[in-house]
Design a protein around this motif. Structure first.
Motif, mmCIF file in Angstrom:
data_model
loop_
_atom_site.group_PDB
_atom_site.id
_atom_site.type_symbol
_atom_site.label_atom_id
_atom_site.label_comp_id
_atom_site.label_asym_id
_atom_site.label_seq_id
_atom_site.Cartn_x
_atom_site.Cartn_y
_atom_site.Cartn_z
ATOM 1 N N SER A 172 10.496 15.338 7.620
ATOM 2 C CA SER A 172 11.251 14.328 6.879
ATOM 3 C C SER A 172 10.364 13.643 5.853
ATOM 4 C CB SER A 172 11.830 13.270 7.830
ATOM 5 O OG SER A 172 12.793 13.841 8.701
ATOM 6 N N ILE A 173 10.918 13.425 4.680
ATOM 7 C CA ILE A 173 10.224 12.685 3.633
ATOM 8 C C ILE A 173 10.584 11.215 3.772
ATOM 9 C CG2 ILE A 173 9.832 12.465 1.155
ATOM 10 C CD1 ILE A 173 8.978 15.159 2.424
ATOM 11 N N TYR A 174 9.587 10.417 4.085
ATOM 12 C CA TYR A 174 9.802 8.987 4.329
ATOM 13 C C TYR A 174 8.451 8.308 4.165
ATOM 14 C CZ TYR A 174 11.406 4.764 6.835
ATOM 15 O OH TYR A 174 11.742 3.472 7.192
ATOM 16 N N GLY A 175 8.287 7.548 3.120
ATOM 17 C CA GLY A 175 6.993 6.971 2.777
ATOM 18 C C GLY A 175 6.442 6.039 3.838
ATOM 19 N N GLN A 176 5.126 6.064 4.009
ATOM 20 C CA GLN A 176 4.476 5.165 4.959
ATOM 21 C C GLN A 176 4.778 3.710 4.628
ATOM 22 O OE1 GLN A 176 0.416 6.036 6.124
ATOM 23 N NE2 GLN A 176 -0.124 3.880 5.963
ATOM 24 N N GLN A 177 4.889 3.409 3.349
ATOM 25 C CA GLN A 177 5.217 2.049 2.935
ATOM 26 C C GLN A 177 6.563 1.613 3.516
ATOM 27 O OE1 GLN A 177 5.416 1.761 -1.314
ATOM 28 N NE2 GLN A 177 5.025 -0.434 -1.359
ATOM 29 N N ALA A 178 7.551 2.521 3.491
ATOM 30 C CA ALA A 178 8.870 2.209 4.044
ATOM 31 C C ALA A 178 8.799 2.070 5.559
ATOM 32 C CB ALA A 178 9.866 3.299 3.645
ATOM 33 N N LEU A 235 14.962 5.170 8.550
ATOM 34 C CA LEU A 235 14.637 6.583 8.321
ATOM 35 C C LEU A 235 15.905 7.408 8.177
ATOM 36 C CD1 LEU A 235 12.819 9.112 8.320
ATOM 37 C CD2 LEU A 235 12.760 8.963 10.821
ATOM 38 N N ARG A 236 16.885 7.171 9.045
ATOM 39 C CA ARG A 236 18.138 7.929 8.964
ATOM 40 C C ARG A 236 18.892 7.628 7.674
ATOM 41 N NH1 ARG A 236 21.295 5.947 12.389
ATOM 42 N NH2 ARG A 236 19.991 4.652 13.746
ATOM 43 N N GLU A 237 18.760 6.398 7.189
ATOM 44 C CA GLU A 237 19.470 6.009 5.970
ATOM 45 C C GLU A 237 18.766 6.493 4.719
ATOM 46 O OE1 GLU A 237 20.810 1.926 3.574
ATOM 47 O OE2 GLU A 237 20.262 1.823 5.705
ATOM 48 N N ARG A 285 0.825 -1.205 0.000
ATOM 49 C CA ARG A 285 0.000 0.000 0.000
ATOM 50 C C ARG A 285 0.863 1.260 0.000
ATOM 51 N NH1 ARG A 285 -4.465 -1.340 4.619
ATOM 52 N NH2 ARG A 285 -2.558 -1.461 5.857
ATOM 53 N N ILE A 286 0.591 2.151 -0.938
ATOM 54 C CA ILE A 286 1.333 3.411 -1.026
ATOM 55 C C ILE A 286 0.526 4.497 -0.337
ATOM 56 C CG2 ILE A 286 2.281 5.147 -2.587
ATOM 57 C CD1 ILE A 286 2.703 2.912 -4.613
ATOM 58 N N ARG A 287 1.144 5.147 0.652
ATOM 59 C CA ARG A 287 0.447 6.151 1.440
ATOM 60 C C ARG A 287 1.342 7.383 1.631
ATOM 61 N NH1 ARG A 287 -3.147 3.211 0.315
ATOM 62 N NH2 ARG A 287 -4.802 2.354 1.639
ATOM 63 N N ALA A 288 0.993 8.174 2.642
ATOM 64 C CA ALA A 288 1.651 9.463 2.888
ATOM 65 C C ALA A 288 3.158 9.323 3.082
ATOM 66 C CB ALA A 288 1.020 10.113 4.121
#
Length: 394
Positions: free
Chosen positions: A97-103, A65-67, A42-45
């Motif tokens: 920070s830009i970090y997808g919910q999927q990640a 997240l840091r990486e 699922r692709i989200r915010a």
């Protein structure tokens, strides 16, 4: 079967709450109706407030997240090609920070795998019971086998369509539907901007976001009932070039790997608690994505709820649980007004009755943006809210 906390839903709210409980030595079981593959797909915010980043760091869950995350110092706002940068660091000393919910979900789930957490996928017919007493249960079907899970508390982190909210008698909802949606794409092209761009245009809203230094995420305002089949790749890029265009700046195009249309709505329930049941995240509230608050609201909820559950189970202190709903909803209504303000200011309102009224509305929105561009106080208010309000039950 027995556990201390039964969590319904393995999205970011449920997974993060599980980690908070684990670190306090509290047992939990997570029940998820979808498959593991569906959850990870699922692709989200993709925007994390400063407070969300801080919570993940405090819990030791920020390695990925840091990486892979991208720190942004502000956002760009524009109308009719005129662009202005709102610098969060200079204004309020905070970042996003830009970090997808999927990640985030993938990382939280991988950490649960490492811990051996009890997470059950593709369970059906979940039904909380005995919520008014001290020994609630959740019955469900797992692999065709009917099972009952006894627990001390139940958390509904199972989204808008989940069973959690439906288990609260007399609950009411406050809602607003918008006559437009977002057409979102993922494109294999490096971002054409350093910080996110929000653009008001006479053709409709547009936004330039990103997922990484190699993948761009872009959005267009469309009618809520439009079909994605009517939007070819060429038409999408043409609209993005028009709405995001600015002198001396180039929007780079690339292969579109995913596209979809998402309707927009605002939704808040009257309470997040009933006896031993507590709601968190989309089960209790939904915001339009303009203010980047959906994922962050879920993190805020479970941070407050997790701390309250730990105090109750470890110390017998029920104060936090008693105040959770009021505290979380108080924060959420502040988040709702910010998201609505951003949405109303930046989207074209075609529902006005005639051309004169539509033009009046558009020019007043331009006036809002011009005021914002020229007022440090207005920019500080935007920066404070966008970078995130505190997570507290006080």
């Amino acid at each position: 079967m027995r556990t201390q906390v039964a969590i319904i839903g393995a999205g970011p709210a449920g997974l993060l709450l599980g980690h908070i409980l684990h670190q306090a030595g509290i047992g939990f079981t997570i029940l998820e109706r979808t498959s593991r593959e569906h959850l990870l797909g699922r692709i989200r915010a993709g925007v994390l407030e400063q407070g969300s980043v801080d919570v993940l760091a405090e819990l030791g869950l920020d390695a990925d997240l840091r990486e892979r995350g991208l720190t942004h110092h502000g956002i760009h706002l524009q109308h009719d090609g005129e662009r202005h940068h709102v610098d969060f660091v200079e204004l309020v000393g905070r970042t996003v920070s830009i970090y997808g919910q999927q990640a985030l979900v993938a990382h939280l789930l991988a950490e649960h795998d490492r811990l051996g957490s009890d997470i059950r996928f593709e369970v059906t017919d979940a039904a909380p019971a005995g919520l008014d007493g001290s020994n609630p249960t959740v019955s469900y079907t797992d692999g065709g086998v009917a099972t009952e899970l006894a627990c001390e508390f139940v958390v509904g982190a199972d989204g808008y369509h989940g069973v959690g909210r439906r288990s609260i008698p007399g609950i009411t909802a406050f809602e607003r539907d918008y006559p437009f949606g977002w057409l979102g794409i993922l494109a294999d092209v490096p971002p054409s901007t350093d910080d996110l761009i929000y653009a008001l245009h006479r053709d409709g809203f547009a936004m330039h976001s990103m997922r990484s230094l190699e993948v761009s995420r872009l959005y267009l305002q469309v009618a809520h009932d439009e079909s994605i089949d009517d939007w070819s790749d060429a038409r999408i890029w043409d609209a993005l070039q028009t709405r995001l265009g600015s002198d001396g700046w180039t929007l780079h195009e690339g292969a579109i790997t995913e596209k979809s249309i998402t309707p927009m709505r605002s939704f808040v329930v009257s309470t997040l608690t009933h006896g031993r049941l507590f709601l968190a995240g989309d089960a209790g509230h939904i915001v339009p994505p303009t203010g980047a608050k959906g994922l962050n609201s879920a993190i805020a909820d479970v941070t407050m709820l997790g701390r309250a559950l730990v105090r109750s189970i470890r110390e017998g202190d029920e104060t936090g649980l008693a105040g959770y709903s009021d505290a979380a909803l108080s924060r959420q209504w502040k988040v709702q007004q910010f998201s609505q303000w951003m949405t109303d200011m930046l989207h074209l309102h075609r529902e006005a009755p005639d051309a004169s009224a539509r033009d009046f509305r558009y020019r007043s929105q331009v006036g809002q943006l011009e005021y914002l561009f020229g007022s440090r106080h207005a920019q500080e208010s935007l920066a404070e809210q966008y970078a995130g309000l505190p997570f507290t039950t006080e």
